[in-house]
Write an enzyme that holds these catalytic residues in place. Structure first.
Site, PDB file in Angstrom:
ATOM      1  N   ASP A 146     -15.969 -16.759  42.216  1.00 13.80           N
ATOM      2  CA  ASP A 146     -16.691 -16.041  43.271  1.00 13.80           C
ATOM      3  C   ASP A 146     -16.456 -14.538  43.147  1.00 13.80           C
ATOM      4  O   ASP A 146     -15.461 -14.103  42.560  1.00 13.80           O
ATOM      5  CB  ASP A 146     -16.198 -16.497  44.657  1.00 13.80           C
ATOM      6  CG  ASP A 146     -16.466 -17.973  44.894  1.00 13.80           C
ATOM      7  OD1 ASP A 146     -17.382 -18.516  44.257  1.00 13.80           O
ATOM      8  OD2 ASP A 146     -15.736 -18.567  45.710  1.00 13.80           O
TER       9      ASP A 146
HETATM   10  N1  URA Z   1     -13.011 -22.229  44.149  1.00 12.54           N
HETATM   11  C1  URA Z   1     -13.545 -21.339  44.994  1.00 12.54           C
HETATM   12  O1  URA Z   1     -13.713 -21.605  46.168  1.00 12.54           O
HETATM   13  N2  URA Z   1     -13.902 -20.135  44.495  1.00 12.54           N
HETATM   14  C2  URA Z   1     -13.707 -19.770  43.207  1.00 12.54           C
HETATM   15  O2  URA Z   1     -14.030 -18.643  42.819  1.00 12.54           O
HETATM   16  C3  URA Z   1     -13.142 -20.716  42.341  1.00 12.54           C
HETATM   17  C4  URA Z   1     -12.801 -21.942  42.839  1.00 12.54           C
END
Ligand code: URA
Length: 237
Positions: free
Chosen positions: A105
């Site tokens: 993310d």
């Molecule tokens: N899980 C999440 O919620 N976000 C990420 O970036 C990676 C794994």
């Protein structure tokens, strides 16, 4: 790969002689004469030497890096608002058509693998291969001890009908945990904590398949994966 290196491999000439041939205008890339020895050839470029087709070894183009992803960068090239992590790689690397292995993310930091090897990337991200990933999460509310068993047994995420695969939760302190998962569902870590009524405030990926983020890498820095790391991730002997 540099144009002169391509020539030395194809024609068995020295780098110096390759440079001369290039300067003489005898080499074309995609039908256009290129006189710069340092020109970066891309995987699907068509190279000719005096009208004779040259072959580019695909292995020469395989590139494997680890990046310490900083906050604020996205892993998808189609986001026009936020910078793409591949922009952190200089032009030289961009010519190699790099992409991210899976996604983090925009606000997640830490270990991101970057490559131009589609098959390898698929092996690492495919749920079939169960490659484990360890995340460090900082939580808004204290983490209850029974979350260890809940995550081990699997939990149904919002909008899904089946449970997540067994995950290993280690509680460092009330607000800091490590979570090891072998899948890569959309926002998986955040959704797992949301499913037990908590909120991830900060998330960092520490490892992928036994390869740890190099502590020497500052956010935004990257380096090539070593032979040992590639072996752990299924490349090489
Ligand atoms: N899980 C999440 O919620 N976000 C990420 O970036 C990676 C794994």
């Amino acid at each position: 790969m540099r144009l002169d290196k391509c020539l030395t491999e194809n024609l068995a000439v020295s780098r110096k002689d390759a440079g001369k041939l290039i300067k003489q205008g005898k080499v074309c890339v995609n039908g256009i004469v290129v006189k710069d020895s340092a020109y970066k050839v891309a995987l699907n470029d068509e190279l000719t030497f005096m009208d004779e087709k040259l072959h580019i070894k695909e292995e020469d183009y395989k590139a494997y890096y680890m990046l310490n992803k900083p906050k604020g960068y996205v892993c998808a090239s189609d986001d026009s608002l936020n910078p793409y992590v591949i922009a952190l790689f200089k032009d030289e690397y961009k010519a190699r058509e790099l992409f991210c292995v899976g996604r983090l993310d925009i606000d997640t930091t830490g270990l991101l693998l970057v490559t131009n090897d589609g098959l390898w990337s698929h092996k690492i991200t495919s749920p079939k291969h169960h490659v484990s990933k360890v995340y460090r999460a900082f939580l808004a509310d204290p983490c209850p001890i029974d979350a260890i068993d809940t995550f081990k047994e699997g939990i149904v995420l919002k909008g899904e009908s089946s449970k997540t695969k067994s995950a290993k939760l280690t509680i460092i302190n009330q607000h800091e945990v490590l979570l090891e998962i072998t899948e890569g569902k959309y926002h998986q870590v955040k959704r797992m904590f949301a499913a037990i009524g908590n909120k991830v405030e900060k998330l960092e990926r520490l490892t992928i398949g036994g390869v740890s983020l190099d502590k020497e890498l500052k956010p935004g820095e990257f380096r090539k994966l070593t032979q040992e790391e590639l072996k752990l991730l299924g490349v090489g002997g």
